[in-house]
Design an enzyme around this catalytic site. Structure first.
Site, PDB file in Angstrom:
ATOM      1  N   VAL A 117     -38.088  -0.352  -3.611  1.00  0.00           N
ATOM      2  CA  VAL A 117     -38.694  -1.586  -4.114  1.00  0.00           C
ATOM      3  C   VAL A 117     -39.241  -1.323  -5.510  1.00  0.00           C
ATOM      4  O   VAL A 117     -40.453  -1.221  -5.721  1.00  0.00           O
ATOM      5  CB  VAL A 117     -39.762  -2.106  -3.138  1.00  0.00           C
ATOM      6  CG1 VAL A 117     -39.093  -2.886  -2.013  1.00  0.00           C
ATOM      7  CG2 VAL A 117     -40.623  -0.990  -2.548  1.00  0.00           C
ATOM      8  N   HIS A 118     -38.318  -1.253  -6.458  1.00  0.00           N
ATOM      9  CA  HIS A 118     -38.651  -0.897  -7.848  1.00  0.00           C
ATOM     10  C   HIS A 118     -39.872  -1.663  -8.374  1.00  0.00           C
ATOM     11  O   HIS A 118     -40.805  -1.072  -8.910  1.00  0.00           O
ATOM     12  CB  HIS A 118     -37.460  -1.239  -8.759  1.00  0.00           C
ATOM     13  CG  HIS A 118     -36.157  -0.644  -8.334  1.00  0.00           C
ATOM     14  ND1 HIS A 118     -35.719   0.622  -8.691  1.00  0.00           N
ATOM     15  CD2 HIS A 118     -35.161  -1.172  -7.580  1.00  0.00           C
ATOM     16  CE1 HIS A 118     -34.517   0.839  -8.190  1.00  0.00           C
ATOM     17  NE2 HIS A 118     -34.164  -0.216  -7.502  1.00  0.00           N
TER      18      HIS A 118
END
Ligand code: RIB
Ligand code: CA
Length: 318
Positions: A242-243
């Site tokens: 989940v950048h």
């Protein structure tokens, strides 16, 4: 001791991990989300804007203004979007209830400039999509841009190559000219790139924890479902990167990531390297345009922070 939450703006192209990042900000008392500005990116602008409205409404925060930004890159159209990763509508196939809110009547860059010019406290701007809006702010409202307290960018890669091509990370690749403008603007910038996001994997067990904490957690988990499938088939990992949520973690808790001042150049050519961030790691930069490149991360602690906050948010809304 009473403290004043830091004013926060999120510039975003929701997007599955954008959605989680927005929810994380809403779960965090350290920041006060004052404005969301939307940008083209993962999907078309109209869809990223609708998604931003609906994610805010999901968390009961349709009071947060949403201002519409750039529908396309500064110079060259981006070669493709990321519907295959985020779903054609951008939220992993999940349809959220529509928000009662309307978008802010001001263009995103104007709304952002006005907030920066009127805020008594320094504003943190988390840019988690293509940097088109931020580049336009720098160009059209340079005095307002200079008032940014911290600019936390999810984008680029110093040592991990790319995720959309062998060389380029998606947000920079989507608008390299904009990224070049932003990285040479001399703003107090932290670059949260693939170097620290790729090792930071949210596992199915972590997702299950907030899914069980309440209906908003269950919705967030459902949105992550397609991302999980994509990660399994593409990277063979049993979890999702989940950048954008890691970038928001740095925005919420400054110093979460270990950063080093580096000179960053963006390849704006049209060869195989287009969109690559060339980070000079030979020296610590003292240039006024130096960028704080995130090079160290405690991934386990970052994931626990995210899951814990999502559990709290879900429980508070159940
Ligand atoms: O490369 C990851 C980035 O591209 C994230 O912001 C994701 O939402 C996509 O926009
Ligand atoms: Ca994004």
């Amino acid at each position: 001791m009473a403290y004043t939450p830091t004013p926060l703006v999120i510039d975003t192209d929701p997007g599955i991990d954008d959605a989680l990042a927005i929810l994380l900000a809403l779960a965090s008392p350290e920041v006060d989300l004052r404005l969301v500005t939307t940008v083209h990116g993962n999907v078309e602008l109209a869809q990223t804007t609708e998604n931003a409205l609906r994610v805010l409404h999901l968390a009961g925060r349709s009071d947060v203004p949403v201002a519409v930004g750039a529908r396309s890159s500064l110079v060259h159209p981006l070669p493709g979007r990321a519907g295959h990763v985020h779903g054609s509508a951008g939220l992993g196939g999940v349809v959220l209830p529509p928000s009662p809110a309307q978008v802010d009547p001001r263009p995103a860059v104007t709304a952002l400039a006005e907030l920066l010019e009127t805020s008594a406290e320094p504003v943190t701007v988390a840019a988690i999509g293509p940097l088109t809006n931020i580049a336009l702010l720098v160009s059209v409202y340079p005095d307002a841009a200079a008032r940014i307290g911290r600019l936390v960018v999810m984008g680029g890669s110093a040592t991990r190559g790319g995720n959309v091509t062998g060389a380029a990370e998606f947000n920079v690749w989507a608008d390299p000219e904009a990224a070049a403008v932003v990285f040479r603007a001399g703003l107090p910038t932290v670059m949260v790139g693939l170097d620290v996001t790729l090792p930071t994997v949210l596992t199915e067990a972590g997702i299950a924890r907030f899914a069980a904490a309440g209906p908003v957690g269950a919705r967030a988990a459902a949105i992550l479902g397609q991302y999980l499938d994509h990660a399994k088939t593409t990277y063979g990992t049993a979890g999702v990167v989940v950048h954008d949520a890691l970038a928001l973690t740095e925005a919420i808790v400054p110093g979460t990531l270990g950063t080093v001042a580096r000179d960053v150049v963006v390849d704006t050519g049209h060869g195989a390297g287009r969109g690559q961030t060339l980070v000079d790691r030979r020296t610590v930069s003292t240039a006024p345009t130096a960028v704080g490149v995130a090079e160290r991360v405690d991934s386990a602690a970052a994931v626990e922070f995210l899951v814990g906050r999502m559990e709290q948010l879900a429980a508070s809304l159940s």
